[in-house]
Design a protein around this motif. Structure first.
Motif, mmCIF file in Angstrom:
data_model
loop_
_atom_site.group_PDB
_atom_site.id
_atom_site.type_symbol
_atom_site.label_atom_id
_atom_site.label_comp_id
_atom_site.label_asym_id
_atom_site.label_seq_id
_atom_site.Cartn_x
_atom_site.Cartn_y
_atom_site.Cartn_z
ATOM 1 N N ASN A 98 0.720 -1.191 0.011
ATOM 2 C CA ASN A 98 -0.134 0.023 -0.025
ATOM 3 C C ASN A 98 1.028 1.308 0.170
ATOM 4 O O ASN A 98 1.827 1.166 0.832
ATOM 5 C CB ASN A 98 -0.800 0.136 1.328
ATOM 6 C CG ASN A 98 -1.730 -0.981 1.354
ATOM 7 O OD1 ASN A 98 -2.260 -1.756 0.131
ATOM 8 N ND2 ASN A 98 -2.454 -1.289 2.180
ATOM 9 N N SER A 99 0.487 1.941 -0.979
ATOM 10 C CA SER A 99 1.438 3.299 -0.989
ATOM 11 C C SER A 99 0.820 4.497 -1.296
ATOM 12 O O SER A 99 -0.436 4.591 -1.520
ATOM 13 C CB SER A 99 2.717 3.182 -2.104
ATOM 14 O OG SER A 99 1.971 2.933 -3.328
ATOM 15 N N ARG A 100 1.363 5.569 -0.938
ATOM 16 C CA ARG A 100 1.061 7.126 -1.136
ATOM 17 C C ARG A 100 1.963 7.777 -1.808
ATOM 18 O O ARG A 100 3.194 7.823 -1.297
ATOM 19 C CB ARG A 100 0.320 7.597 0.079
ATOM 20 C CG ARG A 100 -0.189 8.913 -0.316
ATOM 21 C CD ARG A 100 -1.088 9.332 1.071
ATOM 22 N NE ARG A 100 -2.420 9.680 0.747
ATOM 23 C CZ ARG A 100 -3.287 10.158 1.147
ATOM 24 N NH1 ARG A 100 -3.529 9.637 2.772
ATOM 25 N NH2 ARG A 100 -4.478 10.411 0.808
ATOM 26 N N ASN A 101 1.610 8.452 -2.826
ATOM 27 C CA ASN A 101 2.716 9.502 -3.458
ATOM 28 C C ASN A 101 2.196 10.685 -4.025
ATOM 29 O O ASN A 101 1.092 11.003 -4.129
ATOM 30 C CB ASN A 101 2.910 8.703 -5.056
ATOM 31 C CG ASN A 101 3.468 7.516 -4.895
ATOM 32 O OD1 ASN A 101 4.202 6.891 -3.936
ATOM 33 N ND2 ASN A 101 3.094 6.723 -6.120
ATOM 34 N N VAL A 102 3.173 11.605 -3.921
ATOM 35 C CA VAL A 102 2.784 12.949 -4.664
ATOM 36 C C VAL A 102 3.399 13.135 -5.959
ATOM 37 O O VAL A 102 4.545 12.682 -6.138
ATOM 38 C CB VAL A 102 3.384 14.104 -3.898
ATOM 39 C CG1 VAL A 102 3.074 15.519 -4.319
ATOM 40 C CG2 VAL A 102 2.885 14.274 -2.582
ATOM 41 N N VAL A 103 2.647 13.566 -6.931
ATOM 42 C CA VAL A 103 2.952 13.392 -8.325
ATOM 43 C C VAL A 103 2.809 14.865 -8.946
ATOM 44 O O VAL A 103 1.608 15.450 -8.687
ATOM 45 C CB VAL A 103 2.174 12.401 -9.154
ATOM 46 C CG1 VAL A 103 2.831 12.579 -10.711
ATOM 47 C CG2 VAL A 103 2.217 11.062 -8.694
ATOM 48 N N VAL A 104 3.874 15.357 -9.665
ATOM 49 C CA VAL A 104 3.753 16.857 -10.014
ATOM 50 C C VAL A 104 4.212 16.794 -11.597
ATOM 51 O O VAL A 104 5.187 15.902 -11.817
ATOM 52 C CB VAL A 104 4.898 17.802 -9.413
ATOM 53 C CG1 VAL A 104 4.755 19.156 -9.845
ATOM 54 C CG2 VAL A 104 4.391 17.721 -7.896
ATOM 55 N N LYS A 105 3.253 17.370 -12.277
ATOM 56 C CA LYS A 105 3.616 17.299 -13.681
ATOM 57 C C LYS A 105 3.792 18.848 -14.210
ATOM 58 O O LYS A 105 2.883 19.596 -13.987
ATOM 59 C CB LYS A 105 2.558 16.565 -14.696
ATOM 60 C CG LYS A 105 2.495 15.100 -14.420
ATOM 61 C CD LYS A 105 1.926 14.136 -15.368
ATOM 62 C CE LYS A 105 0.683 14.718 -16.028
ATOM 63 N NZ LYS A 105 -0.080 13.934 -16.889
ATOM 64 N N VAL A 106 4.874 19.027 -14.782
ATOM 65 C CA VAL A 106 5.330 20.424 -15.355
ATOM 66 C C VAL A 106 5.507 20.503 -16.696
ATOM 67 O O VAL A 106 6.662 19.628 -17.210
ATOM 68 C CB VAL A 106 6.492 20.985 -14.631
ATOM 69 C CG1 VAL A 106 6.760 22.412 -14.936
ATOM 70 C CG2 VAL A 106 6.101 20.959 -12.934
ATOM 71 N N PRO A 107 4.992 21.106 -17.653
ATOM 72 C CA PRO A 107 3.778 21.998 -17.579
ATOM 73 C C PRO A 107 2.758 20.981 -17.350
ATOM 74 O O PRO A 107 2.620 19.982 -17.768
ATOM 75 C CB PRO A 107 3.666 22.887 -18.691
ATOM 76 C CG PRO A 107 4.275 21.940 -19.737
ATOM 77 C CD PRO A 107 5.550 21.272 -19.194
ATOM 78 N N GLY A 108 1.505 21.527 -17.047
ATOM 79 C CA GLY A 108 0.316 20.845 -17.146
ATOM 80 C C GLY A 108 0.086 20.478 -18.540
ATOM 81 O O GLY A 108 -0.049 21.389 -19.430
ATOM 82 N N ALA A 109 -0.221 19.397 -18.830
ATOM 83 C CA ALA A 109 -0.455 19.148 -20.294
ATOM 84 C C ALA A 109 -1.538 17.872 -20.268
ATOM 85 O O ALA A 109 -1.158 16.692 -20.297
ATOM 86 C CB ALA A 109 0.715 18.500 -20.923
ATOM 87 N N LEU A 110 -2.773 17.980 -20.348
ATOM 88 C CA LEU A 110 -3.799 17.263 -20.394
ATOM 89 C C LEU A 110 -3.643 16.171 -21.671
ATOM 90 O O LEU A 110 -3.084 17.005 -22.637
ATOM 91 C CB LEU A 110 -5.192 17.712 -20.422
ATOM 92 C CG LEU A 110 -5.815 18.461 -19.182
ATOM 93 C CD1 LEU A 110 -7.139 18.980 -19.186
ATOM 94 C CD2 LEU A 110 -5.698 17.552 -18.015
#
Length: 106
Positions: free
Chosen positions: A88-100
């Protein structure tokens, strides 16, 4: 002031061009993602965004390596990774730039 609940966000994404979202932005995307042991994501890459993952809790496997609490994995555009929650895990994910629509399955 605005207030939201993480449980109401789409797959944990609370900053970005999503709906609903706590903060609308095209500059970046930010999520807190929770996984059950054995959860997987297919191998993929991004053409535009750099993806940064911080493992908060648990053990995960990305780019063929095992990672744990405090590890930060930075994937530049074009770098391929898959994902498996080893516990079981928990992550913070950041994407730069935002790109749907910038996720390409291999």
């Amino acid at each position: 002031m605005k207030s939201e609940q993480l449980d109401n966000m789409v797959k944990g994404w609370f900053v970005g061009a999503f709906s609903p979202v706590a903060y609308k932005s095209e500059a970046c995307e930010v999520a807190v993602k929770s996984y059950a042991s054995g959860d997987k994501e297919e191998a993929h890459y991004h053409k535009v965004a750099t993806e940064i993952t911080l493992v908060l809790e648990g053990r995960v496997k990305m780019v063929g390596k095992e990672w744990g609490p405090g590890d930060i994995i930075v994937l530049e555009p074009g770098e391929v990774t898959d994902f498996e929650a080893l516990t079981n895990s928990r992550n913070v994910v950041v994407k730069v730039p935002g790109a749907l629509d910038d996720k390409y399955v291999v």
